[in-house]
Design a protein around this motif. Structure first.
Motif, PDB file in Angstrom:
ATOM      1  N   TYR A   1       0.065   8.317   2.379  1.00 12.44           N
ATOM      2  CA  TYR A   1      -0.639   8.462   3.650  1.00 12.44           C
ATOM      3  C   TYR A   1      -0.070   9.666   4.421  1.00 12.44           C
TER       4      TYR A   1
ATOM      5  N   CYS B   1       0.819  -1.213   0.000  1.00 13.54           N
ATOM      6  CA  CYS B   1       0.000   0.000   0.000  1.00 13.54           C
ATOM      7  C   CYS B   1       0.854   1.265   0.000  1.00 13.54           C
ATOM      8  N   ASN B   2       2.090   1.181   0.498  1.00 17.03           N
ATOM      9  CA  ASN B   2       2.969   2.354   0.485  1.00 17.03           C
ATOM     10  C   ASN B   2       3.317   2.775  -0.932  1.00 17.03           C
TER      11      ASN B   2
ATOM     12  N   CYS C   1      -0.410   4.196  -2.566  1.00 18.06           N
ATOM     13  CA  CYS C   1      -1.075   5.381  -2.005  1.00 18.06           C
ATOM     14  C   CYS C   1      -0.076   6.188  -1.173  1.00 18.06           C
TER      15      CYS C   1
END
Length: 414
Positions: A83, A77-78, A81
């Motif tokens: 964060y 997920c890094n 997207c």
């Protein structure tokens, strides 16, 4: 030896801009203040592939947890997207928004080495589950695992036995003879799949390819309206149909209608149905507007189900006539002609109307067990030129043709 990587503890003086968010893979932490967190980064800042690598370690009195943002165990997920997290300064009561990285912390069992971890990565998911069942599984799970492994051993033994038997047969008959037998059986099975239902043990010729299997009573009754229209065509209408490239096979059926009303209606209905079959074989597709015209719905559904295949192109669903379906149409047309012309048919005219090759039409006739003959005919439109047509007839018993698959012989060098 491979080059070793060096890691350095990130201090507060390095002014790290990104915050760290961690989650534990094996549960929730009730007292995070008892954990000692440390953050490591790769020392090579110039390498674009390594400068962003990070490792987070959380140690307690009992166990250590490790997570990283690279490799197979990292969170993807890094990369997909970005964060952000807000950090509140309790003294100034100001919140600072920082970029955040997510880490999945997994327990590091003491005594586990890198070699064991690499061995676990090479194992498949099934092998890992089997290992867990052996260590912690119930009696029922262990019994099922043992039974499955015994079956695998039995399958391997069976495969070896089949391989030995196949080798023995190849040594006895020879590889070429076996290949020829397999090719013949596959060819017969492939063509027979597209033939109309056949009763080889029938006593009468008309019962070999039953008419009801080609057109049922309900289907024939639905064609009565369009058949009566075709039977009422005048000579001028027939000439116009001939100019519009109407199939020669259909024109001959209409021109030679029986005088008996019942037989006349039956042949006219079959001629109309034969015209539709030849038409979709020529166009290689079934237009759905055909069902909105004069074609009865029961006939349209029959054509859609038995003689077309669905294909998806340009966002639309189409019903096309594949090469195999074209062979199926040819066999059904030929069987229908046999019923209308006293178990004889002009193979050449039908082949020309369907726009298929002569060899393919001959293969269909041979697969149906028909007797093939030649008949010279005078073509008046070409000043009496003799045109040899191939005729077929259904004789009992059916002819069994041997399929030749030998390649062409090479010419001898002189």
């Amino acid at each position: 030896m491979a080059a070793t990587c060096e890691w350095k503890v990130c201090g507060e003086e390095e002014n790290e801009e990104s915050a760290i968010i961690v989650k534990f893979s094996n549960g929730l932490v009730k007292s995070p203040e008892q954990l000692d967190f440390r953050h490591f980064r790769h020392i090579d800042k110039d390498n674009p592939r390594k400068k962003s690598r990070r490792i987070v370690v959380a140690e307690s009195d009992r166990l250590a947890y490790v997570g990283n943002n690279f490799g197979s165990g990292s969170l993807q997920c890094n990369n997909l997207c970005s964060y952000f997290v807000g950090v509140l300064d309790k003294t100034t009561m100001e919140m600072k928004v920082q970029k955040a990285n997510l880490f999945n912390l997994q327990p590091r069992i003491p005594g586990e080495t890198v070699e064991n971890a690499n061995n676990d990565e090479t194992k498949s998911y099934r092998d890992k589950v089997d290992t867990l069942i052996e260590a912690f599984g119930t009696t029922k799970q262990k019994r099922a695992l043992s039974s499955r492994r015994l079956n695998e051993v039995g399958n391997e033994t069976l495969q070896k036995a089949v391989a030995r038997a196949a080798g023995t047969i190849i040594d006895q008959k020879g590889l070429e003879a076996l290949q020829q037998e397999v090719a013949e059986s596959e060819a017969q099975t492939e063509i027979a799949y597209f033939l109309p239902p056949c009763n080889k043990n029938a006593d009468k010729r008309e019962d070999v390819y039953p008419f009801d299997s080609l057109l049922s009573k309900n289907e024939l009754e639905s064609l009565k309206f369009v058949g009566d229209k075709m039977a009422a065509l005048s000579s001028e209408d027939l000439q116009n149909m001939k100019k519009e490239d109407c199939p020669e096979t259909v024109l001959r059926l209409i021109q030679h209608l029986p005088k008996t009303p019942e037989l006349q209606s039956r042949q006219a209905c079959c001629a109309w149905y034969l015209h539709i079959l030849i038409k979709i074989a020529q166009q290689r597709r079934l237009n759905r507007k055909l069902g909105e015209d004069s074609c009865p719905q029961i006939i349209f559904n029959k054509l859609l189900k038995n003689f077309t295949v669905e294909s998806f192109a340009n966002g639309r669903l189409k019903n096309t006539v594949s090469v195999s379906m074209q062979v199926k149409i040819a066999s059904h047309c030929l069987a229908l002609l046999l019923h209308l012309e006293d178990q004889t048919a002009n193979l050449t005219l039908l082949q020309r109307d369907l726009n298929i090759s002569e060899n393919k039409m001959l293969e269909v006739a041979k697969a149906m067990g028909l007797t093939i003959s030649r008949q010279p005919t005078a073509n008046l439109e070409e000043s009496g030129v003799q045109d040899e047509h191939k005729m077929v007839s259904l004789e009992l018993p059916l002819v069994r043709y041997e399929r030749r698959i030998d390649g062409r012989k090479r010419k001898k060098m002189k």
